[in-house]
Enzyme design. Sequence first.
Site, PDB file in Angstrom:
ATOM      1  N   TYR A   1      24.689   7.431  36.390  1.00 24.70           N
ATOM      2  CA  TYR A   1      23.817   6.515  35.626  1.00 24.70           C
ATOM      3  C   TYR A   1      22.461   6.347  36.314  1.00 24.70           C
ATOM      4  CZ  TYR A   1      28.219   4.969  33.364  1.00 24.70           C
ATOM      5  OH  TYR A   1      29.416   4.902  32.696  1.00 24.70           O
TER       6      TYR A   1
ATOM      7  N   LEU B   1      34.343  -1.511  21.264  1.00 25.03           N
ATOM      8  CA  LEU B   1      34.038  -1.940  19.887  1.00 25.03           C
ATOM      9  C   LEU B   1      33.730  -0.718  19.023  1.00 25.03           C
ATOM     10  CD1 LEU B   1      31.800  -5.028  20.773  1.00 25.03           C
ATOM     11  CD2 LEU B   1      34.108  -5.081  19.815  1.00 25.03           C
TER      12      LEU B   1
ATOM     13  N   SER C   1      25.862  -4.343  25.152  1.00 21.90           N
ATOM     14  CA  SER C   1      24.999  -5.030  24.199  1.00 21.90           C
ATOM     15  C   SER C   1      23.701  -5.405  24.899  1.00 21.90           C
ATOM     16  CB  SER C   1      25.662  -6.300  23.666  1.00 21.90           C
ATOM     17  OG  SER C   1      24.793  -6.937  22.762  1.00 21.90           O
TER      18      SER C   1
ATOM     19  N   ASN D   1      30.819 -12.002  23.839  1.00 21.63           N
ATOM     20  CA  ASN D   1      31.802 -10.999  24.261  1.00 21.63           C
ATOM     21  C   ASN D   1      32.642 -11.454  25.458  1.00 21.63           C
ATOM     22  OD1 ASN D   1      30.897  -9.431  22.204  1.00 21.63           O
ATOM     23  ND2 ASN D   1      29.699  -8.030  23.468  1.00 21.63           N
TER      24      ASN D   1
HETATM   25  P1  NAD Z   1      30.889  -0.569  22.562  1.00 24.13           P
HETATM   26  O1  NAD Z   1      32.121  -0.174  21.822  1.00 24.13           O
HETATM   27  O2  NAD Z   1      30.943  -1.714  23.512  1.00 24.13           O
HETATM   28  O3  NAD Z   1      29.778  -0.822  21.456  1.00 24.13           O
HETATM   29  C1  NAD Z   1      28.589  -1.488  21.741  1.00 24.13           C
HETATM   30  C2  NAD Z   1      27.862  -1.774  20.452  1.00 24.13           C
HETATM   31  O4  NAD Z   1      28.625  -2.700  19.685  1.00 24.13           O
HETATM   32  C3  NAD Z   1      26.510  -2.439  20.688  1.00 24.13           C
HETATM   33  O5  NAD Z   1      25.505  -1.498  20.857  1.00 24.13           O
HETATM   34  C4  NAD Z   1      26.348  -3.263  19.425  1.00 24.13           C
HETATM   35  O6  NAD Z   1      25.863  -2.421  18.407  1.00 24.13           O
HETATM   36  C5  NAD Z   1      27.780  -3.640  19.081  1.00 24.13           C
HETATM   37  N1  NAD Z   1      28.159  -4.962  19.559  1.00 24.13           N
HETATM   38  C6  NAD Z   1      28.309  -5.366  20.858  1.00 24.13           C
HETATM   39  N2  NAD Z   1      28.688  -6.655  20.908  1.00 24.13           N
HETATM   40  C7  NAD Z   1      28.804  -7.065  19.624  1.00 24.13           C
HETATM   41  C8  NAD Z   1      29.169  -8.292  19.034  1.00 24.13           C
HETATM   42  N3  NAD Z   1      29.507  -9.366  19.751  1.00 24.13           N
HETATM   43  N4  NAD Z   1      29.163  -8.365  17.678  1.00 24.13           N
HETATM   44  C9  NAD Z   1      28.835  -7.288  16.927  1.00 24.13           C
HETATM   45  N5  NAD Z   1      28.481  -6.105  17.431  1.00 24.13           N
HETATM   46  C10 NAD Z   1      28.471  -5.994  18.767  1.00 24.13           C
HETATM   47  O7  NAD Z   1      30.397   0.772  23.249  1.00 24.13           O
HETATM   48  P2  NAD Z   1      29.218   1.135  24.243  1.00 24.13           P
HETATM   49  O8  NAD Z   1      28.350   0.027  24.615  1.00 24.13           O
HETATM   50  O9  NAD Z   1      28.569   2.281  23.612  1.00 24.13           O
HETATM   51  O10 NAD Z   1      30.040   1.553  25.534  1.00 24.13           O
HETATM   52  C11 NAD Z   1      30.557   0.566  26.443  1.00 24.13           C
HETATM   53  C12 NAD Z   1      30.531   1.064  27.875  1.00 24.13           C
HETATM   54  O11 NAD Z   1      31.349   2.222  27.954  1.00 24.13           O
HETATM   55  C13 NAD Z   1      29.184   1.519  28.386  1.00 24.13           C
HETATM   56  O12 NAD Z   1      28.561   0.483  29.097  1.00 24.13           O
HETATM   57  C14 NAD Z   1      29.510   2.671  29.308  1.00 24.13           C
HETATM   58  O13 NAD Z   1      29.391   2.321  30.665  1.00 24.13           O
HETATM   59  C15 NAD Z   1      30.925   2.990  29.032  1.00 24.13           C
HETATM   60  N6  NAD Z   1      31.134   4.418  28.755  1.00 24.13           N
HETATM   61  C16 NAD Z   1      31.796   5.126  29.711  1.00 24.13           C
HETATM   62  C17 NAD Z   1      31.993   6.481  29.525  1.00 24.13           C
HETATM   63  C18 NAD Z   1      32.723   7.287  30.574  1.00 24.13           C
HETATM   64  O14 NAD Z   1      32.665   8.497  30.530  1.00 24.13           O
HETATM   65  N7  NAD Z   1      33.401   6.691  31.530  1.00 24.13           N
HETATM   66  C19 NAD Z   1      31.518   7.103  28.364  1.00 24.13           C
HETATM   67  C20 NAD Z   1      30.840   6.334  27.389  1.00 24.13           C
HETATM   68  C21 NAD Z   1      30.664   4.979  27.603  1.00 24.13           C
END
Ligand code: NAD
Length: 281
Positions: A48, A182, A225, A234
């Site tokens: 990152y 989510l 978010s 959250n």
């Molecule tokens: P997420 O499923 O948490 O989705 C986030 C999205 O959901 C936000 O952008 C917003 O649009 C919506 N959201 C968030 N809170 C909300 C709420 N209270 N109400 C309505 N909508 C809401 O997925 P993400 O953020 O894309 O991923 C989460 C984490 O996963 C990232 O921080 C990352 O570090 C991790 N990740 C890890 C890998 C890995 O290879 N280990 C790969 C991808 C992601």
Amino acid sequence: MEYLTLNNGHKMPMAGIGVFLLNPEETELSVLSALADGIRLIDTANGYMNERAVGRAIAKSGVAREDIFLVTKLWPTVYTDENAIDETLARLGTDYVDLLFLHQPAGDWRAGYKMMEKAYKEGKVKALGVSNFPIDWLKEIIETAEIKPQMVQVEAHPYYPQTELKKVLAETGMGLMAWYPLGHGDKNLINEPVFTKLAEKYGKSNAQIILRWHVQSGNVIFPGSKNPAHIRDNFNIFDFSLTDEEMAEIAAVDKNVRYYNATIEDAQKYAKMAMDFSAQE
Ligand code: NAD
């Protein structure tokens, strides 16, 4: 906050923040504000390019290091670099991390796991994990490792609850950190009628019902978010509980589909993506 006791006794908060895709400045602000709000789990990674910023925020926060659960991940290009973990700790400005993952099933991951075991024995790492690994390779690690892993980090949400993987985890008392908790914000998932119904019943949002389902399923969450109201919401999921019947209703939305379908061949390309981690601000 609720806590997960890992299979080696280390305690982990069940909700935290991730700093994927945040630049160093955004990372520092986001970690500082999370720590000020009482959030104690932070998830970053070599890849990152913001570990130094995480370290600065922890130092500035005034929160004691032992009160923070710090997670990072080794990038495949350093799995054979014997200095990789010390350099990771130096960037984070800490003597140990609470949980260290192999980020991808790529390159010489067996050497990477051995390096993590050595660091574990030296007290530099309190728990070990693998991220995005296929079940067969995870089983190989469980069967052959001297220090068994504590956690996996994989995509998981009600459309893809990782049923098969969770059976393997249950046998060894391993836990799961859910990325895309989510569904990466997919409105179809968030607006499933069962979540709307339960949101009305409990006076919560649909997203909060999904996150509560994760925690009650034993999954650690770190939803993304940039919206301060969403970030606050959250974490506001520890004052109610879903019934067994409601958990079963949610289990019925499983579509066995994931949003990100990476093959081993896809993952292997990461073993060639060298990054200069020392160059980060
Ligand atoms: P997420 O499923 O948490 O989705 C986030 C999205 O959901 C936000 O952008 C917003 O649009 C919506 N959201 C968030 N809170 C909300 C709420 N209270 N109400 C309505 N909508 C809401 O997925 P993400 O953020 O894309 O991923 C989460 C984490 O996963 C990232 O921080 C990352 O570090 C991790 N990740 C890890 C890998 C890995 O290879 N280990 C790969 C991808 C992601």
